[in-house]
Design an enzyme around this catalytic site. Structure first.
Site, short mmCIF file in Angstrom:
data_model
loop_
_atom_site.label_atom_id
_atom_site.label_comp_id
_atom_site.label_asym_id
_atom_site.label_seq_id
_atom_site.Cartn_x
_atom_site.Cartn_y
_atom_site.Cartn_z
N ARG A 59 -14.41 -24.39 -53.27
CA ARG A 59 -14.86 -23.25 -52.45
C ARG A 59 -15.32 -22.07 -53.28
O ARG A 59 -16.00 -21.19 -52.79
CB ARG A 59 -13.75 -22.79 -51.52
CG ARG A 59 -12.56 -22.23 -52.28
CD ARG A 59 -11.57 -21.56 -51.37
NE ARG A 59 -10.26 -21.52 -52.01
CZ ARG A 59 -9.21 -20.87 -51.52
NH1 ARG A 59 -9.31 -20.25 -50.37
NH2 ARG A 59 -8.07 -20.87 -52.15
N ASP A 118 -1.84 -4.32 -31.78
CA ASP A 118 -1.50 -3.51 -30.61
C ASP A 118 -2.63 -2.52 -30.33
O ASP A 118 -3.47 -2.26 -31.19
CB ASP A 118 -0.14 -2.82 -30.77
CG ASP A 118 -0.12 -1.76 -31.84
OD1 ASP A 118 -0.89 -0.79 -31.72
OD2 ASP A 118 0.66 -1.90 -32.78
N ARG A 178 -14.26 1.61 -37.65
CA ARG A 178 -15.24 0.54 -37.82
C ARG A 178 -16.42 0.61 -36.85
O ARG A 178 -17.42 -0.08 -37.06
CB ARG A 178 -14.56 -0.82 -37.74
CG ARG A 178 -13.46 -1.02 -38.76
CD ARG A 178 -13.94 -0.75 -40.19
NE ARG A 178 -12.87 -0.93 -41.17
CZ ARG A 178 -13.01 -0.77 -42.47
NH1 ARG A 178 -14.17 -0.41 -42.99
NH2 ARG A 178 -12.00 -0.95 -43.29
N ARG A 209 -8.18 -5.00 -44.45
CA ARG A 209 -7.55 -3.79 -44.97
C ARG A 209 -6.68 -3.09 -43.92
O ARG A 209 -5.81 -2.31 -44.26
CB ARG A 209 -8.61 -2.82 -45.52
CG ARG A 209 -9.40 -3.36 -46.72
CD ARG A 209 -8.45 -3.70 -47.87
NE ARG A 209 -7.49 -2.64 -48.10
CZ ARG A 209 -7.74 -1.55 -48.78
NH1 ARG A 209 -8.93 -1.38 -49.33
NH2 ARG A 209 -6.82 -0.63 -48.93
N TRP A 225 -12.14 -6.02 -43.05
CA TRP A 225 -11.30 -6.08 -41.85
C TRP A 225 -9.81 -6.13 -42.19
O TRP A 225 -8.98 -5.45 -41.59
CB TRP A 225 -11.70 -7.35 -41.09
CG TRP A 225 -11.33 -7.45 -39.67
CD1 TRP A 225 -10.08 -7.43 -39.13
CD2 TRP A 225 -12.24 -7.61 -38.57
NE1 TRP A 225 -10.16 -7.60 -37.77
CE2 TRP A 225 -11.47 -7.72 -37.41
CE3 TRP A 225 -13.63 -7.73 -38.48
CZ2 TRP A 225 -12.04 -7.91 -36.15
CZ3 TRP A 225 -14.19 -7.92 -37.22
CH2 TRP A 225 -13.41 -8.01 -36.08
#
Lengths: 348, 348, 348, 348
Positions: D228, D244, D255, D112, D110
């Site tokens: 983590r 936007d 996607r 990217r 995402w």
């Protein structure tokens, strides 16, 4: 970091090939072009290509027909002027391209810098090597003590639970201090053993998910894009990363800072050395006007002015938070003597 | 375009200097490095620097340790695959830097491409040369007839007054066509004379505003940043402009298109030639998959399918506007025969 | 600034329409939504839309499920913390959209801020109104004296000819000072008359180039995209401009600064007031940590430390240029007394 | 997806609060504002805020003083015109802000998309919930057969080892097909069990690394930022994401495409529905001119023209690769009959 012989051979072939060019060229950077500079346990930084040099900054600032430089001293003065006044566009006229190998959790911080070009090795189509990052022992000990979570200020501001460890850490300063030191080494070793075992288990599962199976061999033939999701965040990935000098300096200002996580800082340190080779004048200006600089807020400026006049300074009255005052004193230690002693309420 | 001798000398000095490099190098581009390629009456495009070549696209796409190329045919196939599937990031791994001289009204269209680095000559601090753009005669005639304002579709959509000239143009097709041709040449010459005189008057005022005045000499000593505002939009400016290959191709797709204004198209044409020298495989793929390509919308695809089945096509019933249908027929002229004849209302 | 009745009616219709929303809403900004706030002689700034408020910054920083705010005091503290540590991403979570009318030479500076969305009125398809900017008299006088070109430092660094006016200005300080004052008013009036006449001549030509001509009326029917190039840089244009709060504050930091050209500064001032209405806590933090802040470089920090210790400061020995030292003294005037007197060479 | 009661309460409080606004408002989007729309097993998409609507696109394209719309039919026509001609800037005038919960491996794809604003939940300062993604059974089976790695073309182009499974898959089509089907269900269940167990083991280690330890309780007190790194890529994270409309549509084009990984596609599908509510006219144009569109390359256009003329088409002679021809036939199935039969070499 260890590279397979065929990769080393590819790098050597690349480095052996030289051609004449009319472009701005930096011998000190050519020296290391293509070489993997080691970072962490399996990572590296390789300079693949670059555009421009110190003179190219000057050339763009003057919109020159030729090289743009006059004499070294005036080039240096112009570069310092541009850095000081945040005239950033001439620094954008230099560009550099890296090949970087780094753990995924570092890559996730890195990618937040959006003004760069990235080509990452695809774990949808390719199989990842069995390589994962393990912190070393001293490092882990350091962290055990210093940075277990948000500071109390952050916890309060961001609405996070304050880490209980703060209390524990306080305890340990009293009676367990001595033992803590020796214990820590053992604990660190144990933690690393556990992290290693966990990563190896994850990689073994990854390989089985990918594997075809066969007589007596377990294997599930799962798609690469799905098998990868059992891998830990310590897994190494790699990418090509290209960025202009202005945005690279901004990256370094944030990521070579002591507040950055130590792992990404290790990469930033190596890249700082690359920048020093590449554009020594811009590097020097960056050190003086960014890395060693300290910004006085309006209230902090008022505090300094009072101290310069020999007056006592009451940080709270000026609107400085406790932490702001501490940071200001760290930058200008002489301020400590100017701090007004807090009023003693028990006085008559 | 004419350059002062000292600028030519600077360019020659720049070009005379060659150094060995390990970076990707393109001899065909080195040939013209630094040379001013003329555009319009006083403009130029100069390649100042570049990073990468066709092989660098392949190298990034494969996240290679070495050059990344295997054999030319497979490099070509990969580049075409990337272009076709809009895998844009490997193309971002090439970068080019230009020095460009161009009229301000062209610069204003150009700067709308935000993904680039720019350093413009400052008219706040410097005095602009007395150079302005004048369209040439044939060019002006062409425009007089063809492009006086928005087309009727645009006027309707954007709520603009439809240009009255449309009616006139219609008239002229009937009776004035012949005369129009000869008249136009005179009119064009007259227009250019007027534009020239106006620009010269503006520049003379500019120089007086800047001038110090003195005995018998008029001069007002106005700040450069204010004096410039009497200059026309045809005044030449210059800048350094740096952009990656992906964004450059996007710029060229829009600005070398027949819909772009002719003046910026003239620059795009020169840059297209630069790109062909620089990355011939990427250039060829760009031609095939972008410049010569045509995108079929959902309804247009349906129209083509019907025509392929030998059925009649009713564009309106498919939801294609008159202009969409015209554009589709221009791309696939064979469709004309498939168009269903509009129903004749006078039929019984 | 004067608007045609039909535009005012459109604005009124827009403002009259209210609807309920679940989004973050700022009554103080709603008050002025859509109203043209005048700038310069014909320009304006209109807020068309906005997203977010102070609480939205907090909400994003905490990645909250609800509004994210706790109590006003802690929101303020978090916003100040984020501003101080340059955690910029939460400020990017607010967005604002303006309709702006501005002279072209201002638009050319403005557009250099690339991280924004822009829709400009097209002079290719539309005809520009006969509106151009004229500086007012006091303003012009001010500039005549103070800012005729680059300062001597800039001229030296950028390789620009030093403006001769520097000498003249020096002269005038001695004997012509008095006259200069009164003369200037007349000169300014004369300059404005000339600028006005020139712009009117340009606009008249523009209209003729566009015009169709006819019986006794001159007109050439030139394309709009070409006719416009006779217009001066003072011509007004207009655009829709949308930007996030972080990038807007960066714009304001540069353009509301005294070094910015006065005309763009006039716009920045109006927008500062809009920001104060919209996000008062962020505005206050911006004032304290950006606008009133001063950055101490490494050498400047050393100078301040010495002064705080009561030692004499030799700026040159610390590597501070004359101008850096002047800027530092302007920020911390108390430093003046610490400056080491330059060695007197005539001493025995 | 299940939310804790206090989070649901926060969301309800947010939704309960309504205020009047003069801004463009979309009732269909207000309906779902703040509601978590479920995706995958623990993920969600929540619309937090938005700016603009279909009319705002029109308003910006016309640089209007008022709402900009005339009548619905002309607004629709203008939006379609803008979409068709890739006039992207008016679509940038709408903005939307989401709160999204998603697995880390999806977040990595995402992010990217660089032209967006992001605020991610920090695992440096906060502790991650014990939540990880597990593919469901049918899904996994599907992938086992169809997408185990790169296709043969990709493998060849990117220099990847071709997945051995291709051979296996071929085998299974002959004799094991039937068994494969039933076996697959068991295998899928087994794979999911293993993935689940591995993730749970990782999370247990994570919690121990973080834990303080104590009487009889293991715990190492490691820093959150280090602990983590034992977590798997299937771990859920969350962020605020603002973008936007133009860039959102570009994200969705890539996607929601069948070539995207199924998990990110699940998010894209939910967001497509949001866009349809928000800007129905822009959504419809996007469907027609992007999602249902097919781009004919230069050679493909030539192939279609020949087929329209009733000629036989030889894809190879036109320079179309096997895969290009297949894609073209998938878009225009009628082309199949036009394909020239390959010459039979065994013919006499």
């Amino acid at each position: 970091m260890r590279l397979e012989p065929e990769k080393l051979a590819e790098i050597e072939a690349l480095r052996a090939h030289q051609q004449p060019t009319r472009r701005a060229t930096v011998p000190a950077l050519e020296e290391i072009l293509g070489l993997p500079l080691p970072v962490l346990d399996h990572g590296f930084v390789r300079v693949i290509d670059y555009m421009g040099d110190d003179a190219a900054i000057v050339q763009a600032a003057r919109v020159s027909y030729g090289k743009g430089t006059k004499k070294p001293s005036s080039d240096r003065a112009l570069i310092r002027y541009l850095m000081r006044h945040r005239h950033t566009s001439p620094f954008e006229m230099c560009e550099i391209k890296f090949h970087i190998k780094l753990p995924i959790f570092v890559a996730r911080q890195w990618i937040r810098h959006r003004t760069a070009n990235v080509n990452e090795y695809s774990a949808r189509y390719s199989i990842l090597d069995r390589e994962f990052y393990l912190p070393d022992r001293e490092f882990l000990q350091l962290f055990r003590i210093e940075r277990k979570g948000p500071g109390p200020e952050q916890a309060r501001l961001f609405d996070l639970p304050e880490p209980e460890v703060q209390a524990t850490a306080a305890q340990s300063t009293t009676n367990k201090q001595g033992r803590e030191g020796t214990l820590a080494a053992e604990v660190a070793a144990e933690v690393i053993r556990r992290m290693k075992r966990a990563a190896e288990t994850d990689f073994t599962l990854y390989e089985r998910l990918l594997g075809e199976g066969g007589e007596g061999v377990e294997g599930y033939g799962i798609a690469r894009e799905l098998a990868r999701l059992v891998l830990p965040l310590s897994t190494y990935t790699q990418w090509y990363w290209k960025i202009d000098l202005h945005n690279l300096l901004h990256f370094l200002e944030l990521r070579a800072d002591p507040h950055a996580q130590a792992e990404i800082r290790a990469y930033a340190q190596v890249i700082l050395d690359v920048v020093r080779r590449w554009v020594p004048l811009a590097y020097e200006a960056f050190e003086d006007y960014r890395r060693k600089a300290f910004t006085l807020s309006g209230p902090a400026r008022e505090a300094v002015r009072r101290a310069l006049r020999g007056e006592a300074v009451d940080p709270e009255a000026l609107g400085l938070s406790r932490r702001e005052w501490e940071e200001l004193r760290a930058a200008l230690p002489e301020l400590a003597t100017a701090e007004r002693a807090p009023p003693r309420s028990q006085e008559p």
